[in-house]
Design a protein around this motif. Structure first.
Motif, PDB file in Angstrom:
ATOM      1  N   LYS A 188      51.427 134.017  23.382  1.00  0.00           N
ATOM      2  CA  LYS A 188      51.692 135.248  22.647  1.00  0.00           C
ATOM      3  C   LYS A 188      51.314 135.110  21.173  1.00  0.00           C
ATOM      4  O   LYS A 188      50.926 136.081  20.525  1.00  0.00           O
ATOM      5  N   GLY A 189      51.433 133.891  20.646  1.00  0.00           N
ATOM      6  CA  GLY A 189      51.111 133.654  19.240  1.00  0.00           C
ATOM      7  C   GLY A 189      49.686 134.026  18.884  1.00  0.00           C
ATOM      8  O   GLY A 189      49.391 134.357  17.732  1.00  0.00           O
ATOM      9  N   GLN A 190      48.776 133.980  19.865  1.00  0.00           N
ATOM     10  CA  GLN A 190      47.380 134.321  19.586  1.00  0.00           C
ATOM     11  C   GLN A 190      47.229 135.801  19.227  1.00  0.00           C
ATOM     12  O   GLN A 190      46.557 136.136  18.255  1.00  0.00           O
ATOM     13  N   SER A 191      47.852 136.670  20.022  1.00  0.00           N
ATOM     14  CA  SER A 191      47.746 138.090  19.673  1.00  0.00           C
ATOM     15  C   SER A 191      48.556 138.392  18.417  1.00  0.00           C
ATOM     16  O   SER A 191      48.151 139.224  17.597  1.00  0.00           O
ATOM     17  N   GLU A 192      49.672 137.686  18.235  1.00  0.00           N
ATOM     18  CA  GLU A 192      50.447 137.896  17.008  1.00  0.00           C
ATOM     19  C   GLU A 192      49.621 137.546  15.778  1.00  0.00           C
ATOM     20  O   GLU A 192      49.630 138.257  14.777  1.00  0.00           O
ATOM     21  N   ALA A 193      48.883 136.435  15.863  1.00  0.00           N
ATOM     22  CA  ALA A 193      48.035 136.037  14.737  1.00  0.00           C
ATOM     23  C   ALA A 193      46.955 137.088  14.493  1.00  0.00           C
ATOM     24  O   ALA A 193      46.665 137.443  13.347  1.00  0.00           O
ATOM     25  N   ALA A 194      46.367 137.602  15.581  1.00  0.00           N
ATOM     26  CA  ALA A 194      45.327 138.628  15.436  1.00  0.00           C
ATOM     27  C   ALA A 194      45.918 139.889  14.804  1.00  0.00           C
ATOM     28  O   ALA A 194      45.338 140.456  13.864  1.00  0.00           O
ATOM     29  N   PHE A 195      47.091 140.311  15.296  1.00  0.00           N
ATOM     30  CA  PHE A 195      47.730 141.505  14.734  1.00  0.00           C
ATOM     31  C   PHE A 195      48.095 141.280  13.271  1.00  0.00           C
ATOM     32  O   PHE A 195      47.988 142.186  12.448  1.00  0.00           O
ATOM     33  N   SER A 196      48.525 140.057  12.927  1.00  0.00           N
ATOM     34  CA  SER A 196      48.962 139.797  11.555  1.00  0.00           C
ATOM     35  C   SER A 196      47.804 139.908  10.570  1.00  0.00           C
ATOM     36  O   SER A 196      48.006 140.071   9.377  1.00  0.00           O
ATOM     37  N   LEU A 197      46.566 139.822  11.088  1.00  0.00           N
ATOM     38  CA  LEU A 197      45.401 140.003  10.212  1.00  0.00           C
ATOM     39  C   LEU A 197      45.033 141.479  10.069  1.00  0.00           C
ATOM     40  O   LEU A 197      44.125 141.822   9.317  1.00  0.00           O
ATOM     41  N   GLY A 198      45.717 142.331  10.829  1.00  0.00           N
ATOM     42  CA  GLY A 198      45.434 143.762  10.754  1.00  0.00           C
ATOM     43  C   GLY A 198      44.572 144.267  11.891  1.00  0.00           C
ATOM     44  O   GLY A 198      44.112 145.406  11.861  1.00  0.00           O
ATOM     45  N   MET A 199      44.325 143.419  12.894  1.00  0.00           N
ATOM     46  CA  MET A 199      43.508 143.889  14.019  1.00  0.00           C
ATOM     47  C   MET A 199      44.304 144.869  14.876  1.00  0.00           C
ATOM     48  O   MET A 199      45.515 144.744  14.997  1.00  0.00           O
TER      49      MET A 199
ATOM     50  N   ARG B 203      44.684 146.580  18.868  1.00  0.00           N
ATOM     51  CA  ARG B 203      44.756 145.911  20.155  1.00  0.00           C
ATOM     52  C   ARG B 203      43.357 145.616  20.723  1.00  0.00           C
ATOM     53  O   ARG B 203      43.110 144.537  21.258  1.00  0.00           O
ATOM     54  N   ALA B 204      42.443 146.588  20.588  1.00  0.00           N
ATOM     55  CA  ALA B 204      41.092 146.401  21.133  1.00  0.00           C
ATOM     56  C   ALA B 204      40.379 145.253  20.420  1.00  0.00           C
ATOM     57  O   ALA B 204      39.712 144.426  21.050  1.00  0.00           O
ATOM     58  N   GLN B 205      40.533 145.188  19.103  1.00  0.00           N
ATOM     59  CA  GLN B 205      39.893 144.110  18.338  1.00  0.00           C
ATOM     60  C   GLN B 205      40.483 142.756  18.724  1.00  0.00           C
ATOM     61  O   GLN B 205      39.753 141.772  18.873  1.00  0.00           O
ATOM     62  N   ALA B 206      41.797 142.699  18.866  1.00  0.00           N
ATOM     63  CA  ALA B 206      42.445 141.443  19.240  1.00  0.00           C
ATOM     64  C   ALA B 206      41.966 140.978  20.615  1.00  0.00           C
ATOM     65  O   ALA B 206      41.688 139.797  20.826  1.00  0.00           O
ATOM     66  N   LEU B 207      41.837 141.938  21.544  1.00  0.00           N
ATOM     67  CA  LEU B 207      41.350 141.607  22.876  1.00  0.00           C
ATOM     68  C   LEU B 207      39.938 141.056  22.827  1.00  0.00           C
ATOM     69  O   LEU B 207      39.628 140.010  23.395  1.00  0.00           O
ATOM     70  N   ARG B 208      39.079 141.793  22.131  1.00  0.00           N
ATOM     71  CA  ARG B 208      37.655 141.467  22.147  1.00  0.00           C
ATOM     72  C   ARG B 208      37.340 140.160  21.414  1.00  0.00           C
ATOM     73  O   ARG B 208      36.513 139.382  21.866  1.00  0.00           O
ATOM     74  N   HIS B 209      38.014 139.936  20.285  1.00  0.00           N
ATOM     75  CA  HIS B 209      37.637 138.794  19.455  1.00  0.00           C
ATOM     76  C   HIS B 209      38.528 137.568  19.646  1.00  0.00           C
ATOM     77  O   HIS B 209      38.128 136.461  19.309  1.00  0.00           O
ATOM     78  N   VAL B 210      39.734 137.769  20.134  1.00  0.00           N
ATOM     79  CA  VAL B 210      40.667 136.640  20.229  1.00  0.00           C
ATOM     80  C   VAL B 210      41.066 136.328  21.673  1.00  0.00           C
ATOM     81  O   VAL B 210      40.956 135.187  22.116  1.00  0.00           O
TER      82      VAL B 210
ATOM     83  N   ASN C  31      48.984 128.930  15.464  1.00  0.00           N
ATOM     84  CA  ASN C  31      48.280 130.050  16.112  1.00  0.00           C
ATOM     85  C   ASN C  31      46.858 130.217  15.599  1.00  0.00           C
ATOM     86  O   ASN C  31      46.367 131.342  15.473  1.00  0.00           O
ATOM     87  N   VAL C  32      46.188 129.108  15.301  1.00  0.00           N
ATOM     88  CA  VAL C  32      44.763 129.203  14.987  1.00  0.00           C
ATOM     89  C   VAL C  32      44.032 129.544  16.289  1.00  0.00           C
ATOM     90  O   VAL C  32      44.556 129.309  17.380  1.00  0.00           O
ATOM     91  N   PHE C  33      42.838 130.126  16.163  1.00  0.00           N
ATOM     92  CA  PHE C  33      42.104 130.553  17.354  1.00  0.00           C
ATOM     93  C   PHE C  33      41.300 129.371  17.905  1.00  0.00           C
ATOM     94  O   PHE C  33      40.355 128.909  17.264  1.00  0.00           O
ATOM     95  N   PRO C  34      41.664 128.876  19.098  1.00  0.00           N
ATOM     96  CA  PRO C  34      41.091 127.610  19.586  1.00  0.00           C
ATOM     97  C   PRO C  34      39.606 127.696  19.951  1.00  0.00           C
ATOM     98  O   PRO C  34      38.940 126.672  20.006  1.00  0.00           O
ATOM     99  N   HIS C  35      39.107 128.917  20.189  1.00  0.00           N
ATOM    100  CA  HIS C  35      37.707 129.055  20.609  1.00  0.00           C
ATOM    101  C   HIS C  35      36.775 129.145  19.414  1.00  0.00           C
ATOM    102  O   HIS C  35      35.559 129.202  19.588  1.00  0.00           O
ATOM    103  N   LEU C  36      37.324 129.167  18.210  1.00  0.00           N
ATOM    104  CA  LEU C  36      36.491 129.315  17.011  1.00  0.00           C
ATOM    105  C   LEU C  36      36.595 128.076  16.129  1.00  0.00           C
ATOM    106  O   LEU C  36      37.614 127.382  16.138  1.00  0.00           O
ATOM    107  N   THR C  37      35.539 127.813  15.346  1.00  0.00           N
ATOM    108  CA  THR C  37      35.595 126.731  14.371  1.00  0.00           C
ATOM    109  C   THR C  37      36.508 127.136  13.220  1.00  0.00           C
ATOM    110  O   THR C  37      36.903 128.304  13.105  1.00  0.00           O
ATOM    111  N   ALA C  38      36.834 126.160  12.378  1.00  0.00           N
ATOM    112  CA  ALA C  38      37.687 126.437  11.222  1.00  0.00           C
ATOM    113  C   ALA C  38      37.085 127.572  10.390  1.00  0.00           C
ATOM    114  O   ALA C  38      37.771 128.511   9.994  1.00  0.00           O
ATOM    115  N   LEU C  39      35.779 127.485  10.160  1.00  0.00           N
ATOM    116  CA  LEU C  39      35.109 128.504   9.338  1.00  0.00           C
ATOM    117  C   LEU C  39      35.196 129.886   9.996  1.00  0.00           C
ATOM    118  O   LEU C  39      35.512 130.887   9.341  1.00  0.00           O
ATOM    119  N   GLN C  40      34.942 129.923  11.307  1.00  0.00           N
ATOM    120  CA  GLN C  40      34.993 131.208  12.018  1.00  0.00           C
ATOM    121  C   GLN C  40      36.417 131.768  12.058  1.00  0.00           C
ATOM    122  O   GLN C  40      36.616 132.980  11.970  1.00  0.00           O
TER     123      GLN C  40
END
Lengths: 252, 214
Positions: free
Chosen positions: B115-126, B128-135, A97-106
């Motif tokens: 779904k794993g993308q939002s789960e990863a964002a949430f697991s960092l403490g984001m 919902r709005a932050q997860a949407l905007r950045h991920v 579940n790494v973020f595909p739109h970002l680099t490793a650093l980002q």
């Protein structure tokens, strides 16, 4: 009161946790606790509820019933909200579940920048240190699509570490990685353990469990069947189900 | 009979209509895209009541002709005191119509992110709005472009509906030429060619983007 006293000195206390999906109960009352710096390995056949259990600990799956106390605070008691909990608990997923739109650093810097409001420059400097630590400084500007599974998973580990978690959850971190690349992920995890990171690892890697785990918990059908030191569980399992599972894993 | 000369003699007149068509398309599309993103997000994350209201709006628009909306805004709104000139009335009705379709485009794109993308964002403490905007939303960007380009091409064609409120778009100008020259076939074919010149590159672009996303 007595419970609060018990929680003193424990990083994590899970008390009678249940989780149902619809009418299907996946976790049927699980209790255990963890000391700071303890390394716990969760094993069990597929469908035993071990992945769901770790996902309940940081509320990625909200538990249906039971209590979780983390770092002395009861979760969802109003004193301690779920987002703070997740900041303090790092998670590594089976599918990276790494973020595909970002680099490793980002990828690594995003959490601190967005959640902790760390200045980008500062966050990226630390992200670089973490990538160096997982052996990927030379891949900092690459995107996940250009990386192997082992590399992506190491980025994911660095990403979780960037939040300075008190506990790391690993949900089958090597199950989706090519066999010849598994060791590079396990090496990073062993090093983390050596540095004193508290961790819960769902894995079938017996070698890792023997080398790193303070305690192994064996689960089946949503319940803890037995727990003990790696030697106790692997060499003298008390339960028939543990024995039959271990013989299958060892044959595989 | 068809005569090229009629098209060429009236080309500036036709192109003036094409300009109206194109500017109306661009203005409507901008509003429709912004509104569509908003409606789509509200529909997915706005909670039960807002979700039901936006769903109602989307289904009403999808289940009624766009022409009805155009006529409603231009002829019926003045009855309750809302008087819009032709161009704004046309732009508003087309934007309201296309926002519903575009909301569905955004919803499909967001739902296509694992779904794993939002789960990863949430697991960092984001949150919902932050997860949407950045991920989530940055990942949908490439996926929404091909269907958005398709909607744009469809909108170019649907602007012809404003001929019903006597706006002199490309189609309306063609009809004027037809009445004036007693030859309706030539200007209509001329208009068809100009429509094709506008829509074909957009659809080609959409197709090449789709290939890239795959």
């Amino acid at each position: 009161m007595a419970d609060d006293m018990m929680a003193q000195g424990k990083l994590l206390v899970v008390d009678d946790l249940h989780k149902s999906f619809g009418s299907l109960e996946v976790i049927k009352g699980v209790s255990f606790d963890m000391d700071f710096k303890e390394r716990l390995v969760l094993m069990g056949p597929s469908g035993s509820g071990k992945s769901t259990l770790v996902r309940c600990i940081n509320w990625i799956e909200p538990p249906s019933a039971g209590r979780v106390t983390f770092d002395g605070k009861l979760v969802e008691s109003g004193k301690y909200d779920i987002r703070r909990l997740r900041e303090d608990i790092g998670m590594v997923f089976q599918q990276f579940n790494v973020f595909p739109h970002l680099t490793a650093l980002q990828n690594v810097a995003l959490g601190p920048v967005v959640v902790k409001k760390t200045a980008r420059k500062e966050a990226e400097a630390e992200a670089m240190e973490l990538l160096t630590k997982v052996g990927l400084s030379h891949r900092a500007d690459h995107k996940p699509a250009q990386m192997s599974g082992g590399e992506q998973q190491r980025v994911a580990i660095a990403r979780a570490l960037a939040m300075h978690p008190k506990l790391m959850l690993f949900d089958e971190p090597t199950s989706s990685i090519d066999v010849e690349l598994i060791h590079e992920v396990l090496d990073v995890m062993v090093r983390l353990a050596d540095e004193g990171m508290t961790m819960i690892v769902v894995t079938h890697e017996m070698g890792f469990a023997k080398e790193v785990a303070d305690r192994v918990i064996f689960m089946d059908q949503g319940l803890i069947i037995e727990s003990g030191s790696p030697a106790e569980i692997f060499e003298h399992p008390q339960q028939e189900r543990t024995l039959s599972f271990l013989s299958k894993v060892l044959l595989a | 009979m068809f005569k090229w000369s009629i098209i060429f003699e009236n080309l500036p007149f036709l192109l003036a209509g094409a300009w109206t068509t194109l500017s109306l398309t661009v203005v409507s599309m901008i509003f429709a895209t912004v509104a569509g993103l908003l409606v789509g997000l509200l529909n997915m994350f706005g909670g039960r009541v807002v979700g039901a209201i936006t769903r109602f709006y989307i289904e009403v628009v999808r289940g009624t002709p766009a022409l009805l909306l155009v006529l409603l805004v231009y002829y019926a709104l003045p009855i309750i005191g809302v008087n819009l000139p032709q161009f704004p009335a046309a732009a508003v009705s087309l934007a309201v119509c296309y926002a519903a379709y575009i909301a569905e485009v955004f919803r499909a794109a967001v739902e296509s992110i694992p779904k794993g993308q939002s789960e990863a964002a949430f697991s960092l403490g984001m949150n919902r709005a932050q997860a949407l905007r950045h991920v989530i939303l940055p990942q949908t960007f490439r996926r929404v472009l091909p269907p958005l380009a398709n909607e744009f091409a469809a909108l170019i064609k649907d602007t012809s509906l404003v001929a019903f409120i006597s706006m002199e778009d490309l189609l309306f100008k063609a009809k004027i030429i037809g009445a004036r020259t007693y030859n309706i076939m030539s200007p209509l074919i001329g208009a068809a060619l100009i429509y094709l010149i506008m829509t074909t590159p957009v659809m080609q672009w959409s197709r090449s983007l789709e290939k890239k996303v795959e």
